[in-house]
Design an enzyme around this catalytic site. Structure first.
Site, PDB file in Angstrom:
ATOM      1  N   GLU A  37     -69.464 -29.003  15.940  1.00 21.11           N
ATOM      2  CA  GLU A  37     -70.556 -28.037  15.776  1.00 21.11           C
ATOM      3  C   GLU A  37     -71.685 -28.329  16.743  1.00 21.11           C
ATOM      4  O   GLU A  37     -72.289 -27.407  17.297  1.00 21.11           O
ATOM      5  CB  GLU A  37     -71.077 -28.066  14.341  1.00 21.11           C
ATOM      6  CG  GLU A  37     -71.933 -26.857  13.960  1.00 21.11           C
ATOM      7  CD  GLU A  37     -73.408 -27.000  14.309  1.00 21.11           C
ATOM      8  OE1 GLU A  37     -74.134 -25.976  14.271  1.00 21.11           O
ATOM      9  OE2 GLU A  37     -73.853 -28.121  14.624  1.00 21.11           O
ATOM     10  N   ASP A  80     -69.840 -34.121  12.829  1.00 18.11           N
ATOM     11  CA  ASP A  80     -70.367 -34.657  14.081  1.00 18.11           C
ATOM     12  C   ASP A  80     -71.889 -34.615  14.088  1.00 18.11           C
ATOM     13  O   ASP A  80     -72.517 -33.787  13.423  1.00 18.11           O
ATOM     14  CB  ASP A  80     -69.802 -33.906  15.290  1.00 18.11           C
ATOM     15  CG  ASP A  80     -70.103 -32.411  15.278  1.00 18.11           C
ATOM     16  OD1 ASP A  80     -70.114 -31.802  14.183  1.00 18.11           O
ATOM     17  OD2 ASP A  80     -70.338 -31.843  16.360  1.00 18.11           O
TER      18      ASP A  80
END
EC number: 3.5.1.18
Length: 383
Positions: free
Chosen positions: A141, A75
């Site tokens: 994250e 991400d």
């Protein structure tokens, strides 16, 4: 600009990953692409979708020896105003200066490409290597980080999986690739403090209790406190107030409460319980009517010189000719969750000068260098 087919395997994969708009927690099939590559190389694959988050765990090797894990996230943070970018942030181009530009180039799709290609080469060159090579990849994250690495680690621990060493691909370098690695991180402890007073008219202060006046001396003492002296690896613990809110918006009303938000970035010299008690003692000393909601984002962790740090440092020296510096500076990372397994954790990735910025970029050649460093580290630890 160089044609895609003429690029190294690392750069081809990095570009393919960047071109997938995986704004947290969306993975946009980045992990599918990585798993395809690793599966073709002989890795055992275990996708772990937890709530709205994609994760996967992959391993290669059957021995009972040590486990070296590569950890990272697919991400990325939002782009911000696309019009402020010199290119489409998800187009991924190498410009005339040799810079690979695009969201995630540095944080951290470049590292994902480097570690994937390094692992492919290693298991092809050393099919009967010692122990296991592993991957722990998440799409959570940059967001809340509740259902990503933290949740996967809990599952692995519950079934007694062991991680001896872990390289997290966070962009650790400052000027040149490999000039800095992170061998630890400070803990992060946040708090929302409510100080209760009695609302009233400013002309009749004897009928009210002003929480601003009451809290100000206590907040000043908290800000002036020396929490610890740090140590050889960590600076002293820091305390920062980030928000103070009180008042009704009217100029003639004494507010009924005050809310202050603050954060500790703490070293291994302090504990959560110790910091909480000292805060409570100071608030009680000032006679406040108070309540705190605490939020622990992560405990401090430290990897002292040993097998992993030595292998990473010597690989950087072999490939680049430079001595690396081990540092614990910066914010939190998913390394904090992996360290709870008793794992030695080192963060090593490209230059971090433009992470989360408009026109994020990394020197394309650095990703090939990073691939070689990862590959040499694998050889030193598992060949």
């Amino acid at each position: 600009m160089t044609a895609h087919a003429d690029l190294s395997p690392t750069l081809q994969l990095a570009i393919d990953l960047i071109r997938r708009p995986s704004v947290t927690p969306v993975d946009a099939d980045c992990q599918k692409q990585m798993m395809q590559r690793l599966g073709d190389a002989g890795f055992q694959l275990e996708p772990m979708r937890i709530e709205d988050v994609d994760n996967f765990w992959a391993t290669h090797g059957k021995g009972d020896g040590p486990v070296l894990c590569f950890a990272g996230h697919t991400d990325v943070v939002p782009t911000g105003p696309v019009t402020a970018w010199q290119i489409d942030p998800f187009n991924a181009v190498i410009d005339e200066h040799g810079m690979l530009c695009g969201r995630g180039a540095a944080d951290m799709k470049g590292s994902l490409a480097s570690m994937t290609v390094a692992a492919e080469r290693f298991v092809a060159d050393y099919p009967d290597h010692k122990g296991k090579v592993a991957f722990l990849i998440t799409s959570d994250e940059e967001g809340p980080a509740h259902h990503g690495t933290k949740a996967v680690v809990e599952r692995l621990a519950a079934r007694n999986e062991r991680l001896d060493w872990c390289i997290v691909g966070e962009p650790s370098s400052t000027t040149l690739v490999g000039d800095v690695v992170k061998n630890g991180r400070r803990g992060s402890l946040g708090a929302k403090l409510t100080v209760r007073g009695v609302q009233g008219h400013v002309a009749y202060p004897h009928l009210a209790k002003n929480p601003i006046h009451l809290a100000a001396p206590a907040l000043a003492e908290l800000a002036a406190e020396h929490w610890d002296h740090g140590n050889d690896f960590f600076p002293p613990t820091s305390f920062q107030i980030s928000n103070v809110n009180s008042g009704t918006g009217a100029t003639n009303v004494i507010p009924g409460d005050l809310v202050a938000v603050f954060n500790f970035r703490f070293s291994t010299e302090s504990t959560v319980e110790g910091l909480q008690k000292r805060v409570a003692d100071i608030l009680d000393k000032h006679g406040l009517d108070w309540h705190i909601d605490w939020a622990l984002s992560g405990l401090p962790f430290l990897t002292e010189p040993g097998a992993l740090l030595d292998a990473v440092s010597s690989s950087i020296k072999d490939i680049t000719g430079r001595e690396t510096k081990a540092s614990t500076s910066g914010g939190t990372s998913d390394g904090r969750f992996i360290a709870t397994m008793g794992t030695q954790v080192v963060e090593l990735g490209p230059v971090n000068a433009t992470i989360h910025q408009v026109n994020e970029r990394v020197l394309a050649a650095d990703l090939d260098v990073l691939t070689e460093i990862y590959y040499q580290t694998l050889i030193k630890l598992l060949a």
